[in-house]
Design an enzyme around this catalytic site. Structure first.
Site, PDB file in Angstrom:
ATOM      1  N   GLU A 211     -40.383  28.843  -2.011  1.00  0.00           N
ATOM      2  CA  GLU A 211     -39.566  30.401  -2.061  1.00  0.00           C
ATOM      3  C   GLU A 211     -39.115  30.522  -3.511  1.00  0.00           C
ATOM      4  O   GLU A 211     -38.317  29.913  -3.585  1.00  0.00           O
ATOM      5  CB  GLU A 211     -38.543  30.149  -0.693  1.00  0.00           C
ATOM      6  CG  GLU A 211     -39.400  30.204   0.410  1.00  0.00           C
ATOM      7  CD  GLU A 211     -38.266  29.899   1.693  1.00  0.00           C
ATOM      8  OE1 GLU A 211     -38.116  30.451   2.527  1.00  0.00           O
ATOM      9  OE2 GLU A 211     -37.529  28.978   1.729  1.00  0.00           O
TER      10      GLU A 211
ATOM     11  N   CYS B 256     -31.446  14.122  -1.032  1.00  0.00           N
ATOM     12  CA  CYS B 256     -30.250  14.217  -0.684  1.00  0.00           C
ATOM     13  C   CYS B 256     -29.937  15.003   0.916  1.00  0.00           C
ATOM     14  O   CYS B 256     -30.486  15.455   1.080  1.00  0.00           O
ATOM     15  CB  CYS B 256     -29.587  15.361  -1.464  1.00  0.00           C
ATOM     16  SG  CYS B 256     -30.390  15.476  -3.512  1.00  0.00           S
TER      17      CYS B 256
ATOM     18  N   CYS C 266     -29.304  18.739   2.125  1.00  0.00           N
ATOM     19  CA  CYS C 266     -29.936  20.039   1.516  1.00  0.00           C
ATOM     20  C   CYS C 266     -31.350  19.770   2.335  1.00  0.00           C
ATOM     21  O   CYS C 266     -32.066  18.883   2.728  1.00  0.00           O
ATOM     22  CB  CYS C 266     -30.452  19.040   0.138  1.00  0.00           C
ATOM     23  SG  CYS C 266     -31.943  20.295  -0.480  1.00  0.00           S
TER      24      CYS C 266
ATOM     25  N   CYS D 130     -33.589  32.752  -8.506  1.00  0.00           N
ATOM     26  CA  CYS D 130     -33.182  31.364  -8.121  1.00  0.00           C
ATOM     27  C   CYS D 130     -34.464  30.685  -7.721  1.00  0.00           C
ATOM     28  O   CYS D 130     -35.356  31.608  -6.363  1.00  0.00           O
ATOM     29  CB  CYS D 130     -32.263  31.154  -6.733  1.00  0.00           C
ATOM     30  SG  CYS D 130     -32.086  29.616  -6.325  1.00  0.00           S
TER      31      CYS D 130
ATOM     32  N   CYS E 151     -39.285  18.386  -2.233  1.00  0.00           N
ATOM     33  CA  CYS E 151     -38.747  17.908  -3.691  1.00  0.00           C
ATOM     34  C   CYS E 151     -38.489  16.391  -2.788  1.00  0.00           C
ATOM     35  O   CYS E 151     -38.701  15.608  -1.660  1.00  0.00           O
ATOM     36  CB  CYS E 151     -37.234  17.788  -3.185  1.00  0.00           C
ATOM     37  SG  CYS E 151     -36.380  17.192  -4.618  1.00  0.00           S
TER      38      CYS E 151
ATOM     39  N   CYS F 251     -27.875  27.885  -0.835  1.00  0.00           N
ATOM     40  CA  CYS F 251     -28.476  26.829  -1.553  1.00  0.00           C
ATOM     41  C   CYS F 251     -28.850  26.294  -0.636  1.00  0.00           C
ATOM     42  O   CYS F 251     -27.712  25.574  -0.096  1.00  0.00           O
ATOM     43  CB  CYS F 251     -26.987  26.521  -2.664  1.00  0.00           C
ATOM     44  SG  CYS F 251     -26.244  27.408  -3.668  1.00  0.00           S
TER      45      CYS F 251
ATOM     46  N   GLY G 250     -36.974  21.097  -5.709  1.00  0.00           N
ATOM     47  CA  GLY G 250     -37.284  20.958  -5.890  1.00  0.00           C
ATOM     48  C   GLY G 250     -36.593  19.825  -7.454  1.00  0.00           C
ATOM     49  O   GLY G 250     -35.477  21.035  -7.471  1.00  0.00           O
ATOM     50  N   GLU G 251     -36.768  19.633  -8.102  1.00  0.00           N
ATOM     51  CA  GLU G 251     -35.622  19.073  -8.638  1.00  0.00           C
ATOM     52  C   GLU G 251     -36.854  19.298 -10.142  1.00  0.00           C
ATOM     53  O   GLU G 251     -38.252  18.699 -10.669  1.00  0.00           O
ATOM     54  CB  GLU G 251     -36.102  16.891  -9.169  1.00  0.00           C
ATOM     55  CG  GLU G 251     -35.225  16.571 -10.218  1.00  0.00           C
ATOM     56  CD  GLU G 251     -33.933  17.171 -10.355  1.00  0.00           C
ATOM     57  OE1 GLU G 251     -33.105  17.339  -9.885  1.00  0.00           O
ATOM     58  OE2 GLU G 251     -34.006  17.405 -12.040  1.00  0.00           O
TER      59      GLU G 251
ATOM     60  N   SER H  44     -25.225  18.452 -10.360  1.00  0.00           N
ATOM     61  CA  SER H  44     -25.418  18.293  -8.935  1.00  0.00           C
ATOM     62  C   SER H  44     -23.980  17.052  -8.632  1.00  0.00           C
ATOM     63  O   SER H  44     -24.995  16.063  -8.292  1.00  0.00           O
ATOM     64  CB  SER H  44     -26.598  19.086  -7.981  1.00  0.00           C
ATOM     65  OG  SER H  44     -26.894  19.571  -8.112  1.00  0.00           O
ATOM     66  N   LEU H  45     -23.119  16.842  -8.297  1.00  0.00           N
ATOM     67  CA  LEU H  45     -22.603  16.083  -9.164  1.00  0.00           C
ATOM     68  C   LEU H  45     -21.683  15.875  -7.008  1.00  0.00           C
ATOM     69  O   LEU H  45     -22.564  14.051  -6.446  1.00  0.00           O
ATOM     70  CB  LEU H  45     -21.420  16.520  -9.911  1.00  0.00           C
ATOM     71  CG  LEU H  45     -20.032  14.972 -10.086  1.00  0.00           C
ATOM     72  CD1 LEU H  45     -21.214  13.676 -10.526  1.00  0.00           C
ATOM     73  CD2 LEU H  45     -18.719  15.494 -10.198  1.00  0.00           C
TER      74      LEU H  45
ATOM     75  N   ASN I 200     -23.952  25.495   3.504  1.00  0.00           N
ATOM     76  CA  ASN I 200     -24.641  25.616   4.220  1.00  0.00           C
ATOM     77  C   ASN I 200     -25.157  25.256   5.068  1.00  0.00           C
ATOM     78  O   ASN I 200     -26.378  24.259   5.065  1.00  0.00           O
ATOM     79  CB  ASN I 200     -25.361  26.637   3.389  1.00  0.00           C
ATOM     80  CG  ASN I 200     -25.054  27.979   2.348  1.00  0.00           C
ATOM     81  OD1 ASN I 200     -24.303  28.472   2.813  1.00  0.00           O
ATOM     82  ND2 ASN I 200     -24.876  27.842   1.100  1.00  0.00           N
TER      83      ASN I 200
ATOM     84  N   SER J  55     -31.006  23.456 -13.076  1.00  0.00           N
ATOM     85  CA  SER J  55     -29.846  22.090 -12.140  1.00  0.00           C
ATOM     86  C   SER J  55     -30.170  21.229 -11.842  1.00  0.00           C
ATOM     87  O   SER J  55     -31.616  21.195 -11.434  1.00  0.00           O
ATOM     88  CB  SER J  55     -29.823  23.377 -11.659  1.00  0.00           C
ATOM     89  OG  SER J  55     -28.977  22.080 -10.132  1.00  0.00           O
TER      90      SER J  55
HETATM   91  N1  SAH Z   1     -33.429  19.818  -7.617  1.00  0.00           N
HETATM   92  C1  SAH Z   1     -31.736  20.082  -8.001  1.00  0.00           C
HETATM   93  C2  SAH Z   1     -31.986  21.865  -8.503  1.00  0.00           C
HETATM   94  C3  SAH Z   1     -32.429  22.753  -6.750  1.00  0.00           C
HETATM   95  S1  SAH Z   1     -30.513  22.174  -5.552  1.00  0.00           S
HETATM   96  C4  SAH Z   1     -30.585  20.036  -7.797  1.00  0.00           C
HETATM   97  O1  SAH Z   1     -30.438  19.298  -6.799  1.00  0.00           O
HETATM   98  O2  SAH Z   1     -29.640  20.456  -8.873  1.00  0.00           O
HETATM   99  C5  SAH Z   1     -29.536  23.596  -5.851  1.00  0.00           C
HETATM  100  C6  SAH Z   1     -27.588  23.636  -5.792  1.00  0.00           C
HETATM  101  O3  SAH Z   1     -27.824  23.391  -4.333  1.00  0.00           O
HETATM  102  C7  SAH Z   1     -28.010  21.801  -5.505  1.00  0.00           C
HETATM  103  O4  SAH Z   1     -26.340  21.780  -6.593  1.00  0.00           O
HETATM  104  C8  SAH Z   1     -27.713  21.460  -4.930  1.00  0.00           C
HETATM  105  O5  SAH Z   1     -27.235  20.723  -4.744  1.00  0.00           O
HETATM  106  C9  SAH Z   1     -27.819  22.148  -3.998  1.00  0.00           C
HETATM  107  N2  SAH Z   1     -26.845  22.011  -2.200  1.00  0.00           N
HETATM  108  C10 SAH Z   1     -28.307  21.804  -1.551  1.00  0.00           C
HETATM  109  N3  SAH Z   1     -28.437  21.625  -0.540  1.00  0.00           N
HETATM  110  C11 SAH Z   1     -27.295  22.558  -0.078  1.00  0.00           C
HETATM  111  C12 SAH Z   1     -26.393  22.616   0.619  1.00  0.00           C
HETATM  112  N4  SAH Z   1     -27.066  22.484   2.303  1.00  0.00           N
HETATM  113  N5  SAH Z   1     -25.307  23.788   1.074  1.00  0.00           N
HETATM  114  C13 SAH Z   1     -24.887  23.951   0.050  1.00  0.00           C
HETATM  115  N6  SAH Z   1     -25.314  23.722  -1.619  1.00  0.00           N
HETATM  116  C14 SAH Z   1     -26.375  22.690  -1.117  1.00  0.00           C
HETATM  117 FE1  SF4 Z   2     -34.154  18.022  -4.243  1.00  0.00          FE
HETATM  118 FE2  SF4 Z   2     -31.724  19.577  -5.178  1.00  0.00          FE
HETATM  119 FE3  SF4 Z   2     -32.370  18.992  -2.568  1.00  0.00          FE
HETATM  120 FE4  SF4 Z   2     -31.245  17.024  -3.733  1.00  0.00          FE
HETATM  121  S1  SF4 Z   2     -29.982  18.558  -3.470  1.00  0.00           S
HETATM  122  S2  SF4 Z   2     -33.521  16.517  -1.852  1.00  0.00           S
HETATM  123  S3  SF4 Z   2     -32.609  16.805  -5.888  1.00  0.00           S
HETATM  124  S4  SF4 Z   2     -33.264  19.683  -4.026  1.00  0.00           S
END
Ligand code: SAH
Ligand code: SF4
Length: 405
Positions: free
Chosen positions: A120, A144, A147, A133, A140, A379, A205-206, A259-260, A336, A237
């Site tokens: 997507e 997390c 996510c 985006c 992935c 996100c 993805g990462e 992504s802290l 989200n 990111s």
């Molecule tokens: N994998 C990479 C880039 C993709 S995620 C990463 O993790 O950085 C893009 C951003 O969306 C990241 O900061 C991720 O932590 C955040 N994210 C993931 N799931 C989310 C959610 N359900 N609500 C809000 N932000 C989210």
């Molecule tokens: Fe993968 Fe980024 Fe989602 Fe973590 S937040 S599962 S690294 S896409």
């Protein structure tokens, strides 16, 4: 528009597709030169041919050799026999009530017998800019806990072609090539700028687990004679792949986002399990050493706001302490929701209080407004075909996010 619009309905994927001819899309100049040499182009003409192809592919955005009118018919025919420049298939296109668009893109199998891959890509129009985006992997490997993408197992890394193709598809669909007409209902930029002015590698993805392909694709995207996106308008990111951060800065040189999401290892281990390999102190160290870092080129720290989990004022204070000495801004992301997620988004007042505390310490702390939630384009909500939502889940989601989109 009050309802999100499904412009194209998904079709069932072909079980086994034949492998296409190798594509010229996603090749850098050396790659194009090598491709031309396989056709016995005289060595002294290679450079000129490379720059013609580059211009047709990345400035004019053509997807058919026949449109490359500055190249002789004979050479066009030979190119066509050996290579492709066609776009991937758009399986579904959705438009949110807020103008966000999401495409489900299907990439053909790369070899006979392989299943096609789907990702997507999301376009977010805002005042003065349009952000695309882009995904780097199908699914992935990192899980997390907040996510949605993380619940989809990794299928594979995307190739450089497939990463670049997401930008080309978006420009096609938005009418964002010289002389093209934008589609009905598009949010046309009022400042004369391009529809796609910014790129964030924040899709599925990462990106640092697919370093080489992401690097090739982003260097093509930022090439001044091609797609022409400034490196300052491209953000990569990462969830914190520490050993690759320095190389990302030195070899790609785009803006970095981390992504802290938590300021203590114990909690971050749970939210971002990669933290068990690269804990916060190591991550901060890599950030301090990010090549090119300055007050004009800050690192963005992303922080998802999870109710009762990481949103206290004490967390905000610790965050400020942690970032001391790093040119940084903090992007607060309201969580989200997605069907089956175990978290809730923090209350709005809590988010604002958190933002204020961080802001008082001298850091910009914008709250990212959720976009395209009604089409699961925000996100962390992306997930592709293999596990598309069932009708019942859609209703549950609609109830979760209310009618504000
Ligand atoms: N994998 C990479 C880039 C993709 S995620 C990463 O993790 O950085 C893009 C951003 O969306 C990241 O900061 C991720 O932590 C955040 N994210 C993931 N799931 C989310 C959610 N359900 N609500 C809000 N932000 C989210
Ligand atoms: Fe993968 Fe980024 Fe989602 Fe973590 S937040 S599962 S690294 S896409």
């Amino acid at each position: 528009m009050n309802e999100p619009v499904v412009i194209t309905e998904p079709a069932a994927p072909a079980a086994v597709a034949a492998a296409p001819r190798p594509s010229l899309v996603g090749l850098d100049r050396d790659g194009l030169a090598a491709a031309l040499r396989t056709l016995d182009i005289p060595e002294k003409a290679v450079r000129m041919r490379v720059s013609q192809l580059w211009n047709w592919l990345y400035v004019r955005g053509v997807s058919d050799f026949d449109d490359m009118t500055s190249i002789s018919k004979d050479l066009r025919a030979r190119l066509k026999e050996s290579f492709g420049v066609a776009r991937p298939e758009i399986v579904a296109e959705q438009a949110s009530v807020d103008g966000t668009r999401k495409w489900l893109i299907r990439f053909a199998a790369r070899e006979p017998g392989e299943r096609p891959a789907e990702v997507e890509t999301v376009y977010i129009p805002e005042e003065g800019r349009g952000t695309l985006c882009v995904s780097s992997q199908v699914g992935c490997t990192l899980t997390c806990s907040f996510c949605h993408t993380g619940t989809q197992k990794l299928v594979r890394n995307l190739t450089a072609e497939e990463i670049v193709a997401q930008i080309l598809v978006a420009r096609d669909r938005l009418g964002d090539w010289p002389g093209a007409t934008p589609p009905e209902g598009a949010f046309v930029p009022t400042d004369g700028g391009r529809f796609v002015s910014n790129i964030v590698m924040m899709g599925m993805g990462e990106p640092l687990y697919n370093f080489d392909n992401v690097k090739t694709a982003l260097l093509i995207a930022s090439d001044g004679d091609g797609l022409g996106l400034s490196k300052r308008r491209i953000t990569l990111s990462t969830s914190g792949v520490v050993p690759m951060i320095e190389r990302a800065g030195a070899e790609i040189g785009v803006m970095l986002a981390i992504s802290l999401h938590a300021v203590r290892d114990e909690l971050r281990n749970e939210l971002v399990p990669l933290n068990k390999h690269y804990p916060i102190a190591a991550l901060m160290n890599a950030c301090r050493n990010y090549p090119g870092l300055s007050n004009a080129k800050r690192i963005t720290f992303e922080y998802v706001m999870l109710k009762g989990v990481n949103d206290s004022l004490d967390d905000a204070r610790q965050l400020v302490r942690l970032l001391r000495g790093i040119p940084a801004k903090i992007n607060l992301i309201p969580f989200n929701p997605w069907p089956g997620s175990k978290y809730e988004c923090s209350d709005w007042e809590t988010i604002e209080r958190f933002a204020e505390a961080v802001n008082k310490a001298g850091y910009a702390s914008p709250i990212r407004s959720p976009r395209g939630r009604d089409i699961l384009a925000a996100c962390g909500q992306l997930k592709s075909e293999s596990e598309r939502l069932r009708a019942r889940e859609r209703l549950a989601l609609a109830a979760m996010i209310g009618s504000d989109g």
